[in-house]
Write an enzyme that holds these catalytic residues in place. Structure first.
Site, short mmCIF file in Angstrom:
data_model
loop_
_atom_site.label_atom_id
_atom_site.label_comp_id
_atom_site.label_asym_id
_atom_site.label_seq_id
_atom_site.Cartn_x
_atom_site.Cartn_y
_atom_site.Cartn_z
CG ASP A 33 -24.89 -80.46 17.32
OD1 ASP A 33 -24.19 -81.15 18.08
OD2 ASP A 33 -24.45 -79.95 16.27
CG ASN A 90 -18.66 -88.71 20.30
OD1 ASN A 90 -18.91 -89.90 20.18
ND2 ASN A 90 -19.28 -87.78 19.57
N GLY A 96 -14.20 -89.10 18.13
CA GLY A 96 -14.62 -87.90 17.42
C GLY A 96 -14.99 -86.73 18.32
CD GLN A 97 -14.28 -84.85 24.22
OE1 GLN A 97 -13.58 -85.81 24.56
NE2 GLN A 97 -14.67 -83.93 25.09
CB SER A 98 -15.02 -81.81 17.60
OG SER A 98 -16.39 -81.59 17.81
CG HIS A 103 -20.54 -82.39 24.25
ND1 HIS A 103 -19.20 -82.08 24.39
CD2 HIS A 103 -20.65 -83.02 23.06
CE1 HIS A 103 -18.54 -82.49 23.32
NE2 HIS A 103 -19.39 -83.08 22.50
CG HIS A 105 -23.76 -85.77 20.80
ND1 HIS A 105 -23.68 -84.90 19.74
CD2 HIS A 105 -22.49 -85.91 21.25
CE1 HIS A 105 -22.41 -84.53 19.55
NE2 HIS A 105 -21.67 -85.14 20.45
P1 5GP Z 1 -18.36 -83.82 19.67
O1 5GP Z 1 -17.84 -83.98 18.27
O2 5GP Z 1 -17.32 -83.11 20.54
O3 5GP Z 1 -18.87 -85.06 20.28
O4 5GP Z 1 -19.61 -82.87 19.56
C1 5GP Z 1 -19.53 -81.49 19.45
C2 5GP Z 1 -20.83 -81.02 18.87
O5 5GP Z 1 -20.91 -79.62 19.06
C3 5GP Z 1 -20.97 -81.26 17.37
O6 5GP Z 1 -22.12 -82.08 17.13
C4 5GP Z 1 -21.10 -79.87 16.78
O7 5GP Z 1 -22.02 -79.80 15.71
C5 5GP Z 1 -21.55 -79.04 17.98
N1 5GP Z 1 -21.12 -77.67 17.94
C6 5GP Z 1 -19.89 -77.20 17.61
N2 5GP Z 1 -19.84 -75.87 17.71
C7 5GP Z 1 -21.08 -75.46 18.09
C8 5GP Z 1 -21.67 -74.18 18.36
O8 5GP Z 1 -21.04 -73.14 18.27
N3 5GP Z 1 -22.98 -74.17 18.73
C9 5GP Z 1 -23.70 -75.31 18.85
N4 5GP Z 1 -24.97 -75.18 19.21
N5 5GP Z 1 -23.19 -76.53 18.62
C10 5GP Z 1 -21.89 -76.61 18.25
#
Ligand code: 5GP
Ligand code: ZN
Length: 117
Positions: A33, A90, A96-98, A103, A105
Site C-alpha cells: 500500500d 472495505n 471508506g472504500q476509495s 482489494h 488489505h
Molecule cells: P480503500 O480505501 O479503497 O479500502 O483502500 C485503497 C487503498 O489503496 C488505500 O489504503 C490507499 O493507500 C491505497 N492506494 C491508493 N492509491 C494507491 C497507489 O497508487 N498505489 C498503491 N500502492 N496504493 C494505493
C-alpha cells in the site's frame, strides 16, 4: 464506478503504474500500500476488474479462496503467522472504500483494535 480503462488498480495489475509488487500470477497481484497503516500493509487484487465484493459472482468463488490463502501466506512469510494479522475488505463509502477495484488489505506488525474504527 470507474470504467476499467480509468481504474488505478487495473493499471497497477497491467504494470502501467508502478507499485512494489510482492506477488503476481495470472489471477492475483499483491503489492505494498502506498500509504501503509501498519508495518506490513499489502493489497491483494484480482487481475480482472471487479468493482467490489458486491459485484462478485459465483465464478469468483475459487479466486477469492485463493486470495484469502495468499493473504495468509504473505503474512506468514513475513513472520506474522503466529502474532497475527488483519484482512480487511472495505465496501462502499461508509466503510471508506476509495478505490473501486476489489482489494484485500493485509495488515500486520501492530495490535489492531476491535471493533474496527
Ligand atoms: P480503500 O480505501 O479503497 O479500502 O483502500 C485503497 C487503498 O489503496 C488505500 O489504503 C490507499 O493507500 C491505497 N492506494 C491508493 N492509491 C494507491 C497507489 O497508487 N498505489 C498503491 N500502492 N496504493 C494505493
Ligand atoms: Zn480495475
Amino acid at each position: 464506478m470507474n470504467a476499467v480503462g480509468d481504474c488505478l488498480f487495473c493499471k497497477i495489475a497491467a504494470s502501467q503504474i508502478p507499485a512494489k509488487v510482492v506477488h503476481a500470477d495470472e489471477e492475483l497481484v499483491a503489492f505494498e500500500d502506498i500509504s501503509p497503516q501498519a508495518p506490513m500493509h499489502l493489497l491483494i487484487i484480482p487481475v480482472k476488474h471487479v468493482s467490489g465484493v458486491g459485484h462478485l459472482a459465483e465464478a469468483h468463488d475459487a479466486l477469492m479462496g485463493r486470495a484469502m490463502r495468499l493473504a495468509a501466506k504473505l503474512a506468514a512469510d513475513r513472520g506474522f503467522g503466529e502474532s497475527g494479522y488483519r484482512i480487511i475488505v472495505n465496501s462502499g463509502p461508509d466503510a471508506g472504500q476509495s478505490v473501486p477495484h476489489l482489494h484485500l488489505h493485509v495488515m500486520a506488525g501492530r495490535p489492531f483494535g476491535w471493533p474496527a474504527g
